[in-house]
Design a protein around this motif. Structure first.
Motif, PDB file in Angstrom:
ATOM      1  N   LEU A   8       1.004  -1.173   0.197  1.00  0.00           N
ATOM      2  CA  LEU A   8       0.077   0.021   0.018  1.00  0.00           C
ATOM      3  C   LEU A   8       0.997   1.264   0.233  1.00  0.00           C
ATOM      4  O   LEU A   8       1.857   1.415   0.966  1.00  0.00           O
ATOM      5  N   GLY A   9       0.672   2.212  -1.041  1.00  0.00           N
ATOM      6  CA  GLY A   9       1.551   3.140  -1.154  1.00  0.00           C
ATOM      7  C   GLY A   9       2.507   2.751  -1.904  1.00  0.00           C
ATOM      8  O   GLY A   9       3.848   3.035  -1.622  1.00  0.00           O
ATOM      9  N   GLY A  10       2.405   2.033  -3.123  1.00  0.00           N
ATOM     10  CA  GLY A  10       3.339   1.469  -3.892  1.00  0.00           C
ATOM     11  C   GLY A  10       3.945   2.150  -4.903  1.00  0.00           C
ATOM     12  O   GLY A  10       4.889   1.672  -5.743  1.00  0.00           O
ATOM     13  N   ILE A  33      -1.067  -3.597  -5.285  1.00  0.00           N
ATOM     14  CA  ILE A  33      -0.051  -2.342  -5.142  1.00  0.00           C
ATOM     15  C   ILE A  33      -1.071  -1.027  -5.257  1.00  0.00           C
ATOM     16  O   ILE A  33      -1.694  -1.050  -6.222  1.00  0.00           O
ATOM     17  N   THR A  34      -0.954  -0.382  -4.319  1.00  0.00           N
ATOM     18  CA  THR A  34      -1.642   0.872  -4.481  1.00  0.00           C
ATOM     19  C   THR A  34      -1.111   2.023  -4.786  1.00  0.00           C
ATOM     20  O   THR A  34       0.030   2.497  -4.438  1.00  0.00           O
ATOM     21  N   SER A  35      -2.093   3.206  -5.288  1.00  0.00           N
ATOM     22  CA  SER A  35      -1.653   4.375  -5.372  1.00  0.00           C
ATOM     23  C   SER A  35      -3.052   5.201  -5.709  1.00  0.00           C
ATOM     24  O   SER A  35      -3.667   4.593  -6.275  1.00  0.00           O
ATOM     25  N   GLU A  36      -3.122   6.246  -4.881  1.00  0.00           N
ATOM     26  CA  GLU A  36      -4.258   6.983  -5.085  1.00  0.00           C
ATOM     27  C   GLU A  36      -4.231   7.801  -6.513  1.00  0.00           C
ATOM     28  O   GLU A  36      -5.174   7.657  -7.264  1.00  0.00           O
ATOM     29  N   ARG A  37      -3.197   8.402  -6.650  1.00  0.00           N
ATOM     30  CA  ARG A  37      -3.144   9.357  -7.896  1.00  0.00           C
ATOM     31  C   ARG A  37      -3.001   8.528  -9.338  1.00  0.00           C
ATOM     32  O   ARG A  37      -3.297   8.792 -10.221  1.00  0.00           O
ATOM     33  N   SER A  38      -2.502   7.371  -9.244  1.00  0.00           N
ATOM     34  CA  SER A  38      -2.197   6.327 -10.294  1.00  0.00           C
ATOM     35  C   SER A  38      -3.181   5.227 -10.397  1.00  0.00           C
ATOM     36  O   SER A  38      -2.888   4.238 -10.913  1.00  0.00           O
ATOM     37  N   ALA A  39      -4.145   5.192  -9.453  1.00  0.00           N
ATOM     38  CA  ALA A  39      -5.019   4.223  -9.612  1.00  0.00           C
ATOM     39  C   ALA A  39      -5.477   3.833 -11.087  1.00  0.00           C
ATOM     40  O   ALA A  39      -5.989   4.428 -11.820  1.00  0.00           O
ATOM     41  N   VAL A  43       1.846  -0.293 -13.028  1.00  0.00           N
ATOM     42  CA  VAL A  43       3.001  -0.012 -12.235  1.00  0.00           C
ATOM     43  C   VAL A  43       4.268   0.387 -13.050  1.00  0.00           C
ATOM     44  O   VAL A  43       4.855   1.247 -12.457  1.00  0.00           O
ATOM     45  N   TYR A  44       4.410  -0.256 -14.326  1.00  0.00           N
ATOM     46  CA  TYR A  44       5.836   0.025 -14.983  1.00  0.00           C
ATOM     47  C   TYR A  44       5.893   1.486 -15.237  1.00  0.00           C
ATOM     48  O   TYR A  44       6.749   2.014 -15.762  1.00  0.00           O
ATOM     49  N   LEU A  45       4.588   2.083 -15.526  1.00  0.00           N
ATOM     50  CA  LEU A  45       4.908   3.726 -15.926  1.00  0.00           C
ATOM     51  C   LEU A  45       5.428   4.530 -14.967  1.00  0.00           C
ATOM     52  O   LEU A  45       6.246   5.419 -15.345  1.00  0.00           O
ATOM     53  N   LEU A  46       5.190   4.114 -13.624  1.00  0.00           N
ATOM     54  CA  LEU A  46       5.874   4.734 -12.554  1.00  0.00           C
ATOM     55  C   LEU A  46       7.700   4.128 -12.489  1.00  0.00           C
ATOM     56  O   LEU A  46       8.216   5.139 -11.741  1.00  0.00           O
ATOM     57  N   PHE A  47       7.456   2.729 -12.578  1.00  0.00           N
ATOM     58  CA  PHE A  47       8.794   2.158 -12.243  1.00  0.00           C
ATOM     59  C   PHE A  47       9.204   1.432 -13.557  1.00  0.00           C
ATOM     60  O   PHE A  47       9.041   0.193 -13.550  1.00  0.00           O
ATOM     61  N   PRO A  48       9.933   2.161 -14.513  1.00  0.00           N
ATOM     62  CA  PRO A  48       9.981   1.615 -15.820  1.00  0.00           C
ATOM     63  C   PRO A  48      11.200   0.594 -15.754  1.00  0.00           C
ATOM     64  O   PRO A  48      11.375  -0.273 -16.436  1.00  0.00           O
ATOM     65  N   ASN A  49      11.985   0.680 -14.368  1.00  0.00           N
ATOM     66  CA  ASN A  49      13.033  -0.663 -14.343  1.00  0.00           C
ATOM     67  C   ASN A  49      12.324  -1.869 -13.790  1.00  0.00           C
ATOM     68  O   ASN A  49      13.125  -2.779 -13.481  1.00  0.00           O
ATOM     69  N   LEU A  50      10.955  -1.937 -13.558  1.00  0.00           N
ATOM     70  CA  LEU A  50      10.494  -3.052 -13.232  1.00  0.00           C
ATOM     71  C   LEU A  50       9.458  -3.740 -14.280  1.00  0.00           C
ATOM     72  O   LEU A  50       8.878  -3.153 -14.995  1.00  0.00           O
ATOM     73  N   ARG A  51       9.953  -5.007 -14.630  1.00  0.00           N
ATOM     74  CA  ARG A  51       9.034  -5.652 -15.769  1.00  0.00           C
ATOM     75  C   ARG A  51       7.768  -6.402 -14.844  1.00  0.00           C
ATOM     76  O   ARG A  51       8.133  -7.459 -14.201  1.00  0.00           O
ATOM     77  N   ILE A  52       6.735  -5.546 -14.979  1.00  0.00           N
ATOM     78  CA  ILE A  52       5.599  -5.958 -14.064  1.00  0.00           C
ATOM     79  C   ILE A  52       4.277  -5.431 -14.687  1.00  0.00           C
ATOM     80  O   ILE A  52       4.284  -4.507 -15.140  1.00  0.00           O
ATOM     81  N   SER A  53       3.314  -6.577 -14.909  1.00  0.00           N
ATOM     82  CA  SER A  53       2.209  -6.097 -15.597  1.00  0.00           C
ATOM     83  C   SER A  53       0.964  -5.688 -14.609  1.00  0.00           C
ATOM     84  O   SER A  53      -0.152  -5.189 -15.180  1.00  0.00           O
TER      85      SER A  53
END
Ligand SMILES: NC(=O)c1ccc[n+]([C@@H]2O[C@H](COP(=O)([O-])OP(=O)(O)OC[C@H]3O[C@@H](n4cnc5c(N)ncnc54)[C@H](OP(=O)(O)O)[C@@H]3O)[C@@H](O)[C@H]2O)c1
Length: 359
Positions: A8-10, A33-39, A43-53
């Motif tokens: 939460l707050g990911g 994984i949570t985010s209020e502003r990016s719900a 996830v990869y949009l905020l963390f391009p270093n991660l390969r996650i769908s």
């Protein structure tokens, strides 16, 4: 079966590091994984270093309790208070990275955080998640109050000396420097590149909220009321904390031979490094450096290590201790994973192994 975990707050810095660490953990599966502003966004949009769908979702506790068994909370303090309560009520385990459950005395929390604690009874259930001091309690805890970054570096630095009768407990000075990620991912003027770069400054002098946390833990160790001078500094780097800690020793002439325990004698120089080595001998993530070596933030960057060096200043009859951590790892997400490993009986270093052995 893999342990189902939610972050939460990911979308923040500690959340991002948790995702990265947990993707490499053999015993867990990230289920929310949570985010209020990016719900709704990937996830990869905020963390391009991660390969996650996965996509971010809102903090909706009723929905989330169906998805996971363990919850990492990377939320701001105040926000965490109620979320921890809701999850605890639902029978879940929580590792809270915020400060909301670290301070045992609700009046101290209110004094420093300028808000009342809404669940003081729950403070008693929370275990301060510093494995080097509380491993046994962490194992059976349902709420872990994951320590703050500065307190981790300060407490680990002073702890081995703290019980010693030679230490003047009124003399402790903690001078710490932190990289900018310590302030989180929210844009804020003092932390912008052109403000922070090529500059070093002290901030929150006498008022930093990590002060009561350091004092609480040092008081628990020494069984005396400890107050410290703590001054944090902002330095122009992404991550890392270096703390230099000054501790005066009492005049040895004041002691009876009985009071000079084995540890007491050790404080006067020659055996000092040995005392520290012994204290942390079984710890996988604390490295007491050989005499003459200096901890530095680069040596712990991206790792869960806390490097410590201890010096005896004969002229001033005092100790000078230097400790270095990565604020986002041993100071936050790495320590949270270490706590999870202890709670669930996984190998304590799982998901936290450095890629290469330290020379
Ligand atoms: N940074 C460090 O070095 C460090 C070290 C130890 C402990 N901590 C503590 O760990 C926590 C997270 O720190 P951080 O540095 O990762 O912060 P951060 O980068 O600012 O991230 C904060 C996260 O919380 C979410 N959030 C903010 N307000 C919320 C609300 N009202 N309801 C639900 N979600 C909300 C944000 O989501 P959005 O996407 O909606 O903004 C974001 O995901 C803080 O309590 C901090 O004090 C930080």
């Amino acid at each position: 079966m893999l342990l189902k975990v939610a972050i939460l707050g990911g979308s923040g810095y500690t959340g991002g590091e948790l995702i990265r660490l947990l993707l490499n953990h053999s015993q867990v599966k990230i289920t929310a994984i949570t985010s209020e502003r990016s719900a709704g966004k990937p996830v990869y949009l905020l963390f391009p270093n991660l390969r996650i769908s996965d996509r971010f979702e809102h903090v909706d506790v009723k929905k989330l309790v169906e998805k996971a068994d363990l919850f990492f909370l990377c939320l701001p303090h105040k926000t965490s208070q109620d979320v921890v309560y809701q999850l605890y009520k639902a029978g879940k385990k929580v590792i809270d990275l915020s400060a909301d459950y670290r301070i045992k005395d609700p009046s101290v929390y209110e004094e420093w955080y300028k808000t009342p604690h809404l669940y003081p009874a729950l403070l008693k259930k929370a275990v301060y998640g510093l494995p080097e001091l509380y491993r046994k309690k962490i194992k059976n805890a349902r709420i872990i109050a994951n320590p703050g970054c500065y307190p981790t570096s300060a407490i680990l630095g002073i702890a081995p000396a703290m019980k010693n009768p030679a230490v003047d407990i009124d003399s402790i000075i903690v001078d710490s420097k932190s990289g900018v990620s310590g302030a989180g991912r929210n844009p804020d003027l003092p932390f912008m590149f052109s403000e922070a770069n090529e500059s070093v400054k002290a901030y929150a002098v006498t008022t930093h909220r990590h002060t009561p946390e350091i004092e609480q833990e040092l008081s628990f160790i020494s069984k005396k009321d400890v107050k410290v001078n703590f001054t944090p500094h902002l330095i122009p780097m992404d991550r890392g904390i270096l703390s230099t800690i000054y501790v005066k020793l009492k005049n040895r002439k004041q002691f009876t031979p009985a009071l000079l325990s084995e540890a007491g004698r050790a404080l006067d120089g020659s055996q000092l490094n040995e005392l520290y080595q012994k204290f942390y001998a079984k710890e996988p993530f604390v490295r007491v450096l050989k005499s003459g070596k200096y901890p530095n933030t680069k040596a712990v960057k991206g790792t869960n290590f806390c490097d410590i060096a201890v010096f005896f200043d004969k002229r001033k009859n005092s100790l000078i201790i230097v400790s270095a951590i990565d604020n986002l790892l041993k100071g936050a997400s790495g320590q949270a994973v270490q706590n999870m490993n202890i709670m669930y009986g996984f190998e304590e270093t799982e998901g936290l192994k450095p890629f290469a052995p330290y020379p």
